[in-house]
Write an enzyme that holds these catalytic residues in place. Structure first.
Site, PDB file in Angstrom:
ATOM      1  CB  THR A 155       9.478  25.280  13.090  1.00 23.94           C
ATOM      2  OG1 THR A 155       9.457  26.397  12.075  1.00 23.94           O
ATOM      3  CG2 THR A 155      10.405  25.525  13.905  1.00 23.94           C
ATOM      4  CG  HIS A 156       5.337  25.107  11.220  1.00 24.70           C
ATOM      5  ND1 HIS A 156       4.224  25.049  11.898  1.00 24.70           N
ATOM      6  CD2 HIS A 156       6.102  26.131  12.079  1.00 24.70           C
ATOM      7  CE1 HIS A 156       4.004  26.136  12.845  1.00 24.70           C
ATOM      8  NE2 HIS A 156       5.187  26.670  13.060  1.00 24.70           N
ATOM      9  CB  SER A 277      10.858  -2.225  -5.560  1.00 24.59           C
ATOM     10  OG  SER A 277       9.876  -2.611  -6.335  1.00 24.59           O
ATOM     11  CE  LYS A 283      10.921   3.221  -4.056  1.00 27.93           C
ATOM     12  NZ  LYS A 283       9.777   2.659  -4.001  1.00 27.93           N
ATOM     13  CD  GLU A 290       9.116   2.693   4.493  1.00 27.51           C
ATOM     14  OE1 GLU A 290       8.833   3.612   3.731  1.00 27.51           O
ATOM     15  OE2 GLU A 290       9.188   1.568   4.349  1.00 27.51           O
TER      16      GLU A 290
END
Ligand code: ARG
Length: 459
Positions: A155-156, A277, A283, A290
């Protein structure tokens, strides 16, 4: 050939034509337009406008046209007609001559487009429901394969209490279930047929509108012609269903992006849904996720746009309504694609059990258990909470987890703590104790997985 022009002395400015014409996007309604026209031919035949032979000839020509275009309706987009209704009528007249000019008797493009779009919505709802079902099945499969695997619950975005990986996955199955049901509600509400409302006042021909509605797959005919030609609630509803579901997908994407990060490394995404990348050879970016997260904005934008288009629109039909289509088509495509993309992500996902379990163990996520332990020894919860707060502070300063503290260390905080505290602090036990409906205990998860498997297989 335009469907109008008699009362005009001049042709339209080319710039106006480009601005006004909708064929470049409403070609997607081609099949629905023909389906509606075939049923309309039957309806006006019963009303005495066409004789049986004329009706058969018209229907055969429409079916022929349907067969000609069905495999590649995209080709129609550049045909140059004003809209899909003009295109179909022109092609019909090319096939059967002036008989084709009788089909539009008693009908307007206003009830025609309202019908076409509703028919399109019905089919789109079914397509998206399949995509949701497919994703739910994939999620349940991964939940089953990883049953019992421990995972940090947040949470948070702070480690809170341990859960299982399966429990986390099943949370999303629930969200998508609501999306599925929401589409069911939308389908239910849109099941009235506007055809026969004509331009705005209702057709003057004696047509059995409920029979026509049923022939087209609706429950009944719409009850008010003014409303029927200008109602686009189903577009707003679908866009709203799409927006809520895209919000769910974006949350799923965000969770996974975090879990897949180098820092967490709880899951690994497959090469099939990631990209590299151009500069940094090491990468492997979570692009699929996304993009799902990013496309949520596009769909919510479509909903906002449609609401603003409809706001303060006077009755009945106004050309503003032509703005309903592009955003609806785009949003529904985006939604469907995103659901399939999420399925693909789960097809190749790998859980890194060790990293997830270590994270679940860390962050003092068993502190609540210690408080519950004190409660079981007769200490009121509020007091227990404060004692454990101090224990955690101490453990942090000693740089060790609670379970590494000795009984003597514990006893400095409260004398009731004994040897029996250790099993309470163990992750497996913490999870197993949440054995109530909706809880994270593996027994509950297993039950839930079985229920889902059963329900989804029947769908
Ligand atoms: N292309 C129009 C639309 O999408 C069809 C209806 C046109 N009706 C009219 N009265 N001009 O809304």
């Amino acid at each position: 050939m335009a469907l109008w022009g008699g009362r005009f002395t001049e042709g339209p400015d080319q710039r106006f034509k480009d601005y006004n014409d909708s064929l470049k996007f409403d070609y997607r309604l081609a099949l629905e337009d023909i389906e509606g026209s075939i049923c309309w031919a039957d309806a006006i035949c019963e009303a005495g406008v066409l004789d049986k032979e004329e009706c058969e000839n018209l229907k055969n020509a429409l079916k022929e046209l349907y067969a000609e275009i069905k495999d590649d309706i995209h080709k129609i987009a550049g045909a140059g007609d004003e809209d899909i209704h003009s295109y179909v009528e022109r092609r019909l007249i090319e096939k059967v001559g002036s008989l084709g000019k009788k089909l539009h008797t008693g009908r307007s493009r206003n009830d025609q487009v309202a019908l076409d779009l509703k028919l399109w919505c019905l089919k789109a709802c079914c397509r998206v429901r399949n995509a949701i079902l497919n994703l739910q099945k994939e999620l349940v499969k991964v939940a089953k394969e990883n049953q019992g695997a421990l995972f940090p619950g947040y949470t948070h975005l702070q480690r809170a209490q341990p859960v299982t990986f399966s429990h986390w996955i099943l949370a999303y199955v629930q969200m998508f279930e609501r999306d599925y049901k929401r589409l069911g509600n939308t389908l239910d509400l849109l099941s009235t047929c506007p055809l026969g409302s004509a331009a705005l006042a209702g057709t003057a021909y004696n047509i059995d509108r409920d029979k026509l509605a049923r022939a087209l797959g609706f429950k009944e005919a719409t009850a008010n012609s003014l409303d029927a030609v200008s109602d686009r609630d189903h577009v707003m509803e679908l866009l709203s269903d799409a927006s809520i579901s895209m919000v769910h997908l974006s949350r799923l994407a965000e969770d996974l992006i975090i879990y897949n990060s180098g820092e967490a490394h709880f899951v690994e995404l497959s090469d099939k849904v990631t990209s590299g990348s151009s500069l940094m050879p090491q990468k492997k970016n979570p692009d699929a996720l996304e993009l799902i997260r990013g496309k949520c904005g596009r769909v919510v934008g479509a909903l906002t746009g449609m609401m603003v288009t409809c706001k303060a629109l006077p009755l009945a039909y106004d050309k503003d309504l032509q703005e309903d289509k592009e955003r609806l088509f785009d949003a529904m495509d985006t939604w469907e694609d995103s659901l399939y993309m999420a399925s693909l992500v789960f097809e190749g996902i790998k859980l890194n059990k060790e990293a997830a379990e270590n994270a679940a163990k860390g962050g003092y996520s068993n502190a609540t258990e210690l408080a519950d332990y004190l409660v079981s020894k007769g200490i009121p919860f509020r007091e227990a909470h404060s004692i454990v707060g101090r224990v955690v502070l101490y453990a942090i300063s000693m740089q060790k987890p609670l379970e590494a503290m000795s009984v003597e260390e514990f006893k400095q905080f409260n004398a009731v703590i004994g040897d029996d505290v250790y099993p309470c602090l163990q992750l497996e036990n913490i999870i197993a104790r949440r054995d109530i409906k909706g809880g994270t205990a593996p027994l509950q998860t297993a039950k839930e997985i079985a229920l889902w498997e059963d329900l989804l297989a029947k769908r």
